[in-house]
Write an enzyme that holds these catalytic residues in place. Structure first.
Site, PDB file in Angstrom:
ATOM      1  N   GLU A  82       1.003  -1.305  -0.058  1.00  0.00           N
ATOM      2  CA  GLU A  82       0.089  -0.033   0.137  1.00  0.00           C
ATOM      3  C   GLU A  82       0.840   1.141   0.170  1.00  0.00           C
ATOM      4  OE1 GLU A  82      -4.183  -1.537   1.955  1.00  0.00           O
ATOM      5  OE2 GLU A  82      -2.457  -0.905   3.516  1.00  0.00           O
ATOM      6  N   CYS A 103       3.475   8.385   0.854  1.00  0.00           N
ATOM      7  CA  CYS A 103       4.041   7.418   1.838  1.00  0.00           C
ATOM      8  C   CYS A 103       4.180   6.162   1.138  1.00  0.00           C
ATOM      9  CB  CYS A 103       3.333   7.404   3.109  1.00  0.00           C
ATOM     10  SG  CYS A 103       3.620   6.326   4.176  1.00  0.00           S
ATOM     11  N   CYS A 110       6.944  -7.056   7.173  1.00  0.00           N
ATOM     12  CA  CYS A 110       8.303  -6.445   7.677  1.00  0.00           C
ATOM     13  C   CYS A 110       8.722  -7.326   8.826  1.00  0.00           C
ATOM     14  CB  CYS A 110       7.765  -4.837   8.516  1.00  0.00           C
ATOM     15  SG  CYS A 110       9.279  -4.238   9.431  1.00  0.00           S
ATOM     16  N   CYS A 114       7.642  -4.622  15.616  1.00  0.00           N
ATOM     17  CA  CYS A 114       7.240  -3.518  16.767  1.00  0.00           C
ATOM     18  C   CYS A 114       5.723  -3.851  17.258  1.00  0.00           C
ATOM     19  CB  CYS A 114       7.488  -2.378  16.094  1.00  0.00           C
ATOM     20  SG  CYS A 114       9.042  -1.987  15.413  1.00  0.00           S
ATOM     21  N   CYS A 117       2.750  -2.067  15.746  1.00  0.00           N
ATOM     22  CA  CYS A 117       2.555  -1.875  14.352  1.00  0.00           C
ATOM     23  C   CYS A 117       1.887  -3.036  13.705  1.00  0.00           C
ATOM     24  CB  CYS A 117       3.834  -1.596  13.831  1.00  0.00           C
ATOM     25  SG  CYS A 117       3.944  -1.314  12.002  1.00  0.00           S
ATOM     26  N   GLY A 157       7.207  -1.776   5.669  1.00  0.00           N
ATOM     27  CA  GLY A 157       8.507  -2.492   5.659  1.00  0.00           C
ATOM     28  C   GLY A 157       9.543  -1.483   6.332  1.00  0.00           C
ATOM     29  N   GLU A 158      10.832  -1.779   6.506  1.00  0.00           N
ATOM     30  CA  GLU A 158      11.762  -1.259   6.924  1.00  0.00           C
ATOM     31  C   GLU A 158      12.875  -0.953   5.804  1.00  0.00           C
ATOM     32  OE1 GLU A 158      13.154   0.274   9.792  1.00  0.00           O
ATOM     33  OE2 GLU A 158      14.831   0.531   8.350  1.00  0.00           O
ATOM     34  N   SER A 189      12.566   6.550   6.773  1.00  0.00           N
ATOM     35  CA  SER A 189      12.352   6.342   8.161  1.00  0.00           C
ATOM     36  C   SER A 189      12.803   5.230   8.682  1.00  0.00           C
ATOM     37  CB  SER A 189      10.782   6.647   8.495  1.00  0.00           C
ATOM     38  OG  SER A 189      10.472   6.390   9.875  1.00  0.00           O
ATOM     39  N   SER A 212      12.733   6.334  14.242  1.00  0.00           N
ATOM     40  CA  SER A 212      11.411   5.903  14.958  1.00  0.00           C
ATOM     41  C   SER A 212      11.946   5.691  16.408  1.00  0.00           C
ATOM     42  CB  SER A 212      10.633   4.715  14.486  1.00  0.00           C
ATOM     43  OG  SER A 212      10.068   5.131  13.325  1.00  0.00           O
ATOM     44  N   LEU A 213      11.758   6.751  17.103  1.00  0.00           N
ATOM     45  CA  LEU A 213      12.520   6.832  18.713  1.00  0.00           C
ATOM     46  C   LEU A 213      11.506   6.074  19.722  1.00  0.00           C
ATOM     47  CD1 LEU A 213      15.173   7.398  19.908  1.00  0.00           C
ATOM     48  CD2 LEU A 213      13.983   9.508  20.447  1.00  0.00           C
ATOM     49  N   HIS A 214      10.512   6.704  20.007  1.00  0.00           N
ATOM     50  CA  HIS A 214       9.225   6.064  20.592  1.00  0.00           C
ATOM     51  C   HIS A 214       9.556   6.025  22.224  1.00  0.00           C
ATOM     52  CE1 HIS A 214       7.681   5.839  16.984  1.00  0.00           C
ATOM     53  NE2 HIS A 214       8.016   4.502  16.803  1.00  0.00           N
ATOM     54  N   CYS A 338      -0.185   5.524  10.122  1.00  0.00           N
ATOM     55  CA  CYS A 338       0.769   4.890  10.141  1.00  0.00           C
ATOM     56  C   CYS A 338       0.802   3.457  11.262  1.00  0.00           C
ATOM     57  CB  CYS A 338       1.770   5.647  11.437  1.00  0.00           C
ATOM     58  SG  CYS A 338       2.263   7.373  10.943  1.00  0.00           S
TER      59      CYS A 338
HETATM   60  N1  SAH Z   1      10.029   0.823   9.595  1.00  0.00           N
HETATM   61  C1  SAH Z   1      10.276   2.282   9.511  1.00  0.00           C
HETATM   62  C2  SAH Z   1       8.983   2.907   8.605  1.00  0.00           C
HETATM   63  C3  SAH Z   1       7.576   2.378   8.708  1.00  0.00           C
HETATM   64  S1  SAH Z   1       6.692   2.872  10.070  1.00  0.00           S
HETATM   65  C4  SAH Z   1      10.230   2.838  10.758  1.00  0.00           C
HETATM   66  O1  SAH Z   1      10.062   2.181  11.828  1.00  0.00           O
HETATM   67  O2  SAH Z   1      10.552   4.087  10.913  1.00  0.00           O
HETATM   68  C5  SAH Z   1       6.365   4.559   9.935  1.00  0.00           C
HETATM   69  C6  SAH Z   1       6.010   5.250  11.116  1.00  0.00           C
HETATM   70  O3  SAH Z   1       4.695   5.016  11.622  1.00  0.00           O
HETATM   71  C7  SAH Z   1       7.245   4.774  12.155  1.00  0.00           C
HETATM   72  O4  SAH Z   1       7.676   5.769  13.057  1.00  0.00           O
HETATM   73  C8  SAH Z   1       6.226   3.682  12.860  1.00  0.00           C
HETATM   74  O5  SAH Z   1       7.031   3.722  14.476  1.00  0.00           O
HETATM   75  C9  SAH Z   1       5.055   4.379  12.984  1.00  0.00           C
HETATM   76  N2  SAH Z   1       3.885   3.562  13.513  1.00  0.00           N
HETATM   77  C10 SAH Z   1       3.967   2.329  13.584  1.00  0.00           C
HETATM   78  N3  SAH Z   1       2.659   1.626  14.018  1.00  0.00           N
HETATM   79  C11 SAH Z   1       2.036   2.803  14.493  1.00  0.00           C
HETATM   80  C12 SAH Z   1       0.750   2.887  15.095  1.00  0.00           C
HETATM   81  N4  SAH Z   1       0.053   1.752  15.461  1.00  0.00           N
HETATM   82  N5  SAH Z   1       0.323   4.132  15.513  1.00  0.00           N
HETATM   83  C13 SAH Z   1       1.168   5.117  15.254  1.00  0.00           C
HETATM   84  N6  SAH Z   1       2.332   5.196  14.810  1.00  0.00           N
HETATM   85  C14 SAH Z   1       2.786   3.979  14.264  1.00  0.00           C
END
Ligand code: SAH
Length: 347
Positions: A82, A103, A110, A114, A117, A157-158, A189, A212-214, A338
């Site tokens: 997608e 995007c 992937c 995480c 996700c 994907g990453e 990203s 993607s720090l979080h 996301c």
């Molecule tokens: N693998 C890459 C790119 C894909 S995800 C990465 O990790 O950056 C793109 C962004 O969406 C990332 O910051 C990811 O952490 C965030 N994301 C994933 N699942 C999410 C969710 N359920 N709610 C909000 N953001 C999310």
């Protein structure tokens, strides 16, 4: 010599035909080799017998009430990916800038898994070819008859697990003949694949990097992102310093705000400190519901921070001098936000 020039020579065609083919494909965007007016009939036949032009088929297009559009593409092997088109207004950007962000996906599924996700729940299927990445842009421009101004590798994907093909795709998109998009408008990203961040810093004319720090603690990060067990926050920090030293491009941090997990005053202080490592901005992302994936274990207990909690956290960061933005939930009603990508297309 490029790999395409080499290939042509091996097959007894002149190597300069490579740039003519490129012009036909990406400048004129011809849909059939029969339209390739610069090359001989013999080469047209050869191309026709050995290649296909479209690698993606737009199977479904969904429109969100907030202006976001989600494209489901079927690939030649039956897999699906997608892409999501997000207009400036949806991202709270100045409409005068006329930004239109796509995007894009870099893999089918992937491998990172995480816990927050939806894509991760699909597991890893395969890397996308450069053409499958480029074609997302071409197909969306063709379907919408609009020009895309920015590309973010934040779909499925990453991207740093498929770095070679991602860079090849970027080279095609930003090439001086195709001129589809400037490298300054492209963001990759990553969840934090440290050696690949360092590799990415060395490509000619680098692109923007989002992390993607979080969380800024190893404990929490490892709970929600298994990859953080391989490369901890200290390793990640060093790679970011290296990226900035080599590229001079400010870093973007993405930070999903969860209720009670990463939203305390101490979290804000640590994030502020981390964000000062090199010039940067922080995007606070509301957690988008993924209950449709039937999460188990730790993922089941993840809760989104409320609007008030988000506002409070943002105020704290601002007070600490952080350049902070809140990302709205683009396309949540069509599962285009996301981390919600591609769960509807498991088949
Ligand atoms: N693998 C890459 C790119 C894909 S995800 C990465 O990790 O950056 C793109 C962004 O969406 C990332 O910051 C990811 O952490 C965030 N994301 C994933 N699942 C999410 C969710 N359920 N709610 C909000 N953001 C999310």
């Amino acid at each position: 010599m490029s790999e395409h020039e080499e290939f042509l020579l091996e097959n007894s065609f002149e190597k300069f035909r490579a740039s003519q083919i490129f012009t036909h494909l990406y400048k004129h965007r011809f849909q059939s080799f029969s339209e390739f007016f610069l090359v001989s009939q013999e080469l047209r036949n050869f191309l026709n017998e050995n290649f296909i032009i479209n690698s993606l088929f737009p199977e479904n297009i969904q429109y969100s009430k907030d202006g976001t559009t989600k494209f489901l593409f079927r690939l030649n092997d039956g897999a699906a990916i997608e892409s999501v088109l997000i207009p400036a207004e949806t991202l709270d950007e100045d409409p005068k800038l006329k930004r239109l962000t796509l995007c894009v996906s870099s893999q089918v599924g992937c491998a990172l898994n995480c816990s927050f996700c939806a894509t991760g729940k699909l597991g890893y299927k395969r890397n996308l070819e450069p053409s499958e990445i480029v074609d997302q842009v071409l197909q969306v421009e063709k379907e919408t008859q609009k020009k895309i101004s920015n590309i973010v590798f934040m779909g499925m994907g990453e991207p740093l697990h498929n770095l070679e093909n991602v860079v090849k795709a970027i080279d095609i998109l930003s090439n001086s003949v195709s001129k589809i998009i400037s490298r300054k408008k492209i963001t990759i990203s990553t969840a934090g694949i440290v050696p690949k961040i360092i590799e990415l810093a060395d490509i000619p004319k680098p692109v923007k990097l989002a992390i993607s720090l979080h969380s800024t603690t190893n404990g929490v990060r490892q709970k929600i992102m298994p990859i953080a067990k391989k490369w901890n926050i200290q390793d990640l920090r060093k790679s970011i310093v290296e990226y900035y030293r080599k590229t001079n491009i400010p870093i973007t941090y993405e930070y999903i705000l969860f209720d009670g997990l990463n939203n305390s005053l101490d979290d804000a202080k640590r994030l502020a400190k981390f964000s000062r490592t090199v010039p940067s901005k922080v995007n606070i992302i509301p957690f988008h519901d993924i209950s449709f994936t039937n999460p188990t274990g730790f993922a089941k207990d993840l809760k989104p921070a409320s609007r008030d909690q988000i506002q409070k956290f943002v105020e704290q960061l601002k007070h600490l001098g952080v350049n902070v933005y809140v990302r709205t939930s683009s396309g949540e009603d069509i599962d285009a936000a996301c981390g919600q990508l591609a769960y509807s297309i498991k088949s």
